[in-house]
Design an enzyme around this catalytic site. Structure first.
Site, short mmCIF file in Angstrom:
data_model
loop_
_atom_site.label_atom_id
_atom_site.label_comp_id
_atom_site.label_asym_id
_atom_site.label_seq_id
_atom_site.Cartn_x
_atom_site.Cartn_y
_atom_site.Cartn_z
N ASP A 292 71.53 64.23 12.57
CA ASP A 292 72.55 64.80 13.46
C ASP A 292 73.96 64.87 12.84
OD1 ASP A 292 70.37 64.73 15.11
OD2 ASP A 292 71.28 63.55 16.69
N ASP B 37 70.60 67.68 16.97
CA ASP B 37 70.58 67.55 18.41
C ASP B 37 70.75 68.98 18.94
OD1 ASP B 37 70.39 65.32 20.20
OD2 ASP B 37 72.50 65.53 20.74
N HIS C 70 71.23 70.64 30.21
CA HIS C 70 70.50 69.43 29.83
C HIS C 70 70.84 68.23 30.71
CE1 HIS C 70 69.17 66.18 26.93
NE2 HIS C 70 68.13 66.96 27.02
N HIS D 229 77.51 68.49 24.64
CA HIS D 229 77.56 68.51 23.18
C HIS D 229 76.32 69.22 22.63
CE1 HIS D 229 75.00 65.06 24.16
NE2 HIS D 229 74.40 65.26 23.00
N LYS E 187 65.87 68.60 18.25
CA LYS E 187 65.38 67.68 19.28
C LYS E 187 66.31 67.68 20.48
CE LYS E 187 67.82 63.98 17.02
NZ LYS E 187 68.78 63.80 18.12
N CYS F 238 70.94 57.90 17.71
CA CYS F 238 69.86 58.68 17.09
C CYS F 238 69.33 58.07 15.79
CB CYS F 238 70.31 60.12 16.91
SG CYS F 238 70.50 60.93 18.53
#
Ligand code: VGL
Ligand code: ZN
Length: 213
Positions: free
Chosen positions: A18, A56, A62, A91, A116, A161
């Site tokens: 990420d 990401d 989301h 984000h 992901k 992450c």
């Protein structure tokens, strides 16, 4: 073997987690000094034949975005069917500037990018599994088919992450080594120390980039 003698082989992969605009200074979920990992990762990656990048990559609606839960604010937690979820500032929306890889990241030999967090109703900190702990991204199978035995990890954020990916790597039977100085944490209410405790308990190793010979 002393820590200063780790030489990556064809059975090793570097997972660059990420390293995206949204997590760099000026981004909506900026990780303190996140930009400092970029030149280090560029140098480290030269030592690895196999490099995988993650992004990401969230839809705008989301579940992890506070903006999608009226009456909430970023950094508070809510209960979801798969567990406790931190609500984040919006984000890394798919295709946005926030989701783009850091412009200074130079890893041209990386062969795979895993995206992901793509499903609206579930977050995915880990490069291996979504937050339900059972929906795979396919990364474990890819690495096994390539004969990979050990995952080195670097990037953002150490306590989310990177940590979740390292722990899932262990669960999938890989050795896991986090390169600490090539990663930066968010550190939300002690999350960085807790992540290191959890990683140690899972058998994740912690090194500095100088240990890569
Ligand atoms: C991350 C929070 C939300 C990370 C991603 O890359 O560590 N953290 N989404
Ligand atoms: Zn996210």
């Amino acid at each position: 073997m002393t820590p200063s003698s780790i030489t990556p082989t064809v059975h090793d992969v570097l997972l660059v987690i990420d390293v995206q605009n949204g997590f760099l200074p000026g981004g909506s979920l900026a990780v303190g000094r996140g930009d400092e990992v970029v030149p280090l990762i560029n140098a480290i990656a030269q030592r690895f034949r196999y490099v995988v990048l993650t992004q990401d990559w969230h839809p705008a609606d989301h579940v992890s975005f506070a903006a999608n839960h009226p009456g909430t604010a970023p950094y508070q937690t809510i209960a979801l069917p798969y567990g406790t979820q931190v609500l984040w500032p919006t984000h890394c929306v798919q295709g946005s500037a926030s989701a783009a890889l850091a412009p200074g990241l130079e890893v041209p030999h990386a062969q795979l990018i895993i995206r992901k967090g793509c499903h609206r109703d579930i977050d995915s900190y880990s490069a291996f599994f979504e937050a339900d702990g059972k929906t795979p991204t396919g990364l474990a199978g890819y690495l096994r088919e390539r004969g990979i035995k050990r995952c080195f990890l670097a990037g953002l954020a150490t306590d989310f992450c990177v940590a979740w990916s390292a722990i899932d790597a262990r669960k999938q039977g890989f050795e896991a080594v986090v390169i600490d100085d090539a990663s930066r944490g968010i550190d939300l209410d002690g999350s960085l120390a807790k992540a290191w405790d959890d990683m140690s308990a899972a058998g994740v190793q912690r090194i500095e980039s100088t240990a890569l010979g």
